[in-house]
Scaffold this motif. Sequence first.
Motif, short mmCIF file in Angstrom:
data_model
loop_
_atom_site.label_atom_id
_atom_site.label_comp_id
_atom_site.label_asym_id
_atom_site.label_seq_id
_atom_site.Cartn_x
_atom_site.Cartn_y
_atom_site.Cartn_z
N TYR A 33 1.91 2.82 4.07
CA TYR A 33 1.72 1.59 3.29
C TYR A 33 0.57 1.76 2.31
O TYR A 33 0.69 1.41 1.12
CB TYR A 33 1.45 0.41 4.23
CG TYR A 33 1.07 -0.85 3.48
CD1 TYR A 33 2.04 -1.63 2.85
CD2 TYR A 33 -0.28 -1.23 3.38
CE1 TYR A 33 1.68 -2.77 2.13
CE2 TYR A 33 -0.65 -2.36 2.67
CZ TYR A 33 0.34 -3.13 2.05
OH TYR A 33 -0.01 -4.24 1.33
N LEU A 34 -0.55 2.31 2.79
CA LEU A 34 -1.72 2.48 1.91
C LEU A 34 -1.43 3.49 0.80
O LEU A 34 -1.89 3.32 -0.34
CB LEU A 34 -2.93 2.92 2.73
CG LEU A 34 -3.48 1.88 3.72
CD1 LEU A 34 -4.60 2.48 4.54
CD2 LEU A 34 -3.95 0.63 2.99
N SER A 35 -0.65 4.55 1.15
CA SER A 35 -0.31 5.54 0.13
C SER A 35 0.57 4.96 -0.96
O SER A 35 0.45 5.31 -2.13
CB SER A 35 0.39 6.75 0.78
OG SER A 35 -0.46 7.40 1.68
N ASN A 36 1.46 4.06 -0.55
CA ASN A 36 2.41 3.48 -1.50
C ASN A 36 1.92 2.16 -2.12
O ASN A 36 2.63 1.54 -2.91
CB ASN A 36 3.76 3.24 -0.80
CG ASN A 36 4.42 4.53 -0.38
OD1 ASN A 36 4.48 5.47 -1.15
ND2 ASN A 36 4.91 4.58 0.86
N THR A 37 0.71 1.76 -1.72
CA THR A 37 0.15 0.52 -2.28
C THR A 37 -1.26 0.82 -2.76
O THR A 37 -2.27 0.42 -2.16
CB THR A 37 0.12 -0.59 -1.20
OG1 THR A 37 1.36 -0.61 -0.50
CG2 THR A 37 -0.12 -1.97 -1.84
N PRO A 38 -1.39 1.56 -3.87
CA PRO A 38 -2.71 2.00 -4.32
C PRO A 38 -3.65 0.87 -4.73
O PRO A 38 -4.86 1.05 -4.76
CB PRO A 38 -2.38 2.89 -5.53
CG PRO A 38 -1.03 2.44 -5.98
CD PRO A 38 -0.30 2.04 -4.73
N PHE A 62 -4.17 -1.80 -3.04
CA PHE A 62 -4.59 -2.56 -1.87
C PHE A 62 -6.10 -2.72 -1.83
O PHE A 62 -6.63 -3.82 -1.63
CB PHE A 62 -4.10 -1.88 -0.58
CG PHE A 62 -4.63 -2.52 0.68
CD1 PHE A 62 -4.00 -3.63 1.22
CD2 PHE A 62 -5.76 -2.03 1.32
CE1 PHE A 62 -4.49 -4.24 2.38
CE2 PHE A 62 -6.24 -2.62 2.47
CZ PHE A 62 -5.61 -3.74 3.00
N PHE A 63 -6.83 -1.60 -2.04
CA PHE A 63 -8.29 -1.67 -1.96
C PHE A 63 -8.90 -2.34 -3.19
O PHE A 63 -10.07 -2.71 -3.17
CB PHE A 63 -8.86 -0.26 -1.77
CG PHE A 63 -8.68 0.25 -0.37
CD1 PHE A 63 -9.40 -0.28 0.69
CD2 PHE A 63 -7.77 1.26 -0.09
CE1 PHE A 63 -9.23 0.19 1.99
CE2 PHE A 63 -7.59 1.73 1.20
CZ PHE A 63 -8.31 1.19 2.26
N GLU A 64 -8.13 -2.47 -4.26
CA GLU A 64 -8.62 -3.26 -5.39
C GLU A 64 -8.65 -4.74 -5.02
O GLU A 64 -9.55 -5.47 -5.40
CB GLU A 64 -7.74 -3.02 -6.61
CG GLU A 64 -7.83 -1.60 -7.17
CD GLU A 64 -6.94 -1.41 -8.38
OE1 GLU A 64 -6.35 -2.43 -8.86
OE2 GLU A 64 -6.80 -0.27 -8.85
N ARG A 65 -7.63 -5.15 -4.27
CA ARG A 65 -7.56 -6.56 -3.85
C ARG A 65 -8.49 -6.83 -2.67
O ARG A 65 -8.85 -7.98 -2.42
CB ARG A 65 -6.11 -6.92 -3.46
CG ARG A 65 -5.12 -6.77 -4.61
CD ARG A 65 -3.79 -7.47 -4.27
NE ARG A 65 -3.21 -6.99 -3.02
CZ ARG A 65 -2.39 -5.96 -2.95
NH1 ARG A 65 -2.06 -5.29 -4.05
NH2 ARG A 65 -1.88 -5.59 -1.79
N HIS A 66 -8.83 -5.77 -1.92
CA HIS A 66 -9.70 -5.93 -0.74
C HIS A 66 -10.86 -4.94 -0.83
O HIS A 66 -11.11 -4.16 0.10
CB HIS A 66 -8.89 -5.70 0.55
CG HIS A 66 -7.70 -6.59 0.69
ND1 HIS A 66 -7.76 -7.88 1.17
CD2 HIS A 66 -6.40 -6.37 0.36
CE1 HIS A 66 -6.55 -8.42 1.16
NE2 HIS A 66 -5.70 -7.52 0.66
#
Length: 229
Positions: A20-25, A27-31
């Motif tokens: 999920y984290l690999s395919n949702t780069p 994610f850490f911008e939003r969190h």
Amino acid sequence: MKNFNQDVMNPITEDDIANYLSNTPDFFERHAQLLGQVQLTSPHGNRAVSLQERQAEMLREKIKALEHRIMDMVRHGTENGVTADRLQRWTRALLTTRDPRRLPTEIAAQLQDLFLVPQAAIKVWDCDSAYQGEPYTQSVSDDVKTLVTSLTAPYCGLNSGFEAAGWLAEPQAAVSIALIPLRDSAESPAFGLLVLASPDAQRYNAEMGTDFLERIAELASSALSRLRS
């Protein structure tokens, strides 16, 4: 109820999270606050470090590994240069030996001196009659000739009581040995044998490459053609 049962039977795994984290780069911008909150164990102690610190440590380790690889490449390059220089000096010694009678002795002696070989010996057969009385043409049995002709490449390994080891000045000190057949071509029967030996069991071993020894054999065989009948 059905969805609940499916969740119980198929719980989320670490691989699912990683994918999920690999395919949702983004994610850490939003969190972004998570990056500062995640704590990992440092490989250099039990203290906790942030994700950024851990990444920095991993980067430093990669840089250090690359530096070691570069140092190894430089070292191998230097060693190859030294070997090439020694080979050139050895070849020059053969070319400048005017008396064919001295060639076999020069081949073995120069190898021993330039390449720091503890012991070396050489025998040549099927020579012109003018050289039949030389020491390097004596005491070569038919068994040795047959063995050498059967070698398609230099033999490197432990000295298991080879008859040719008896040609050395100190046969008992020959723990590992290289038997290098001398011939006119790959299809020709051998007309000589060059023996290199060492008290070090690993100096000549079955795992080592023989390309360099084969080049030595080709050059020595060409030089010794002056002795052939």
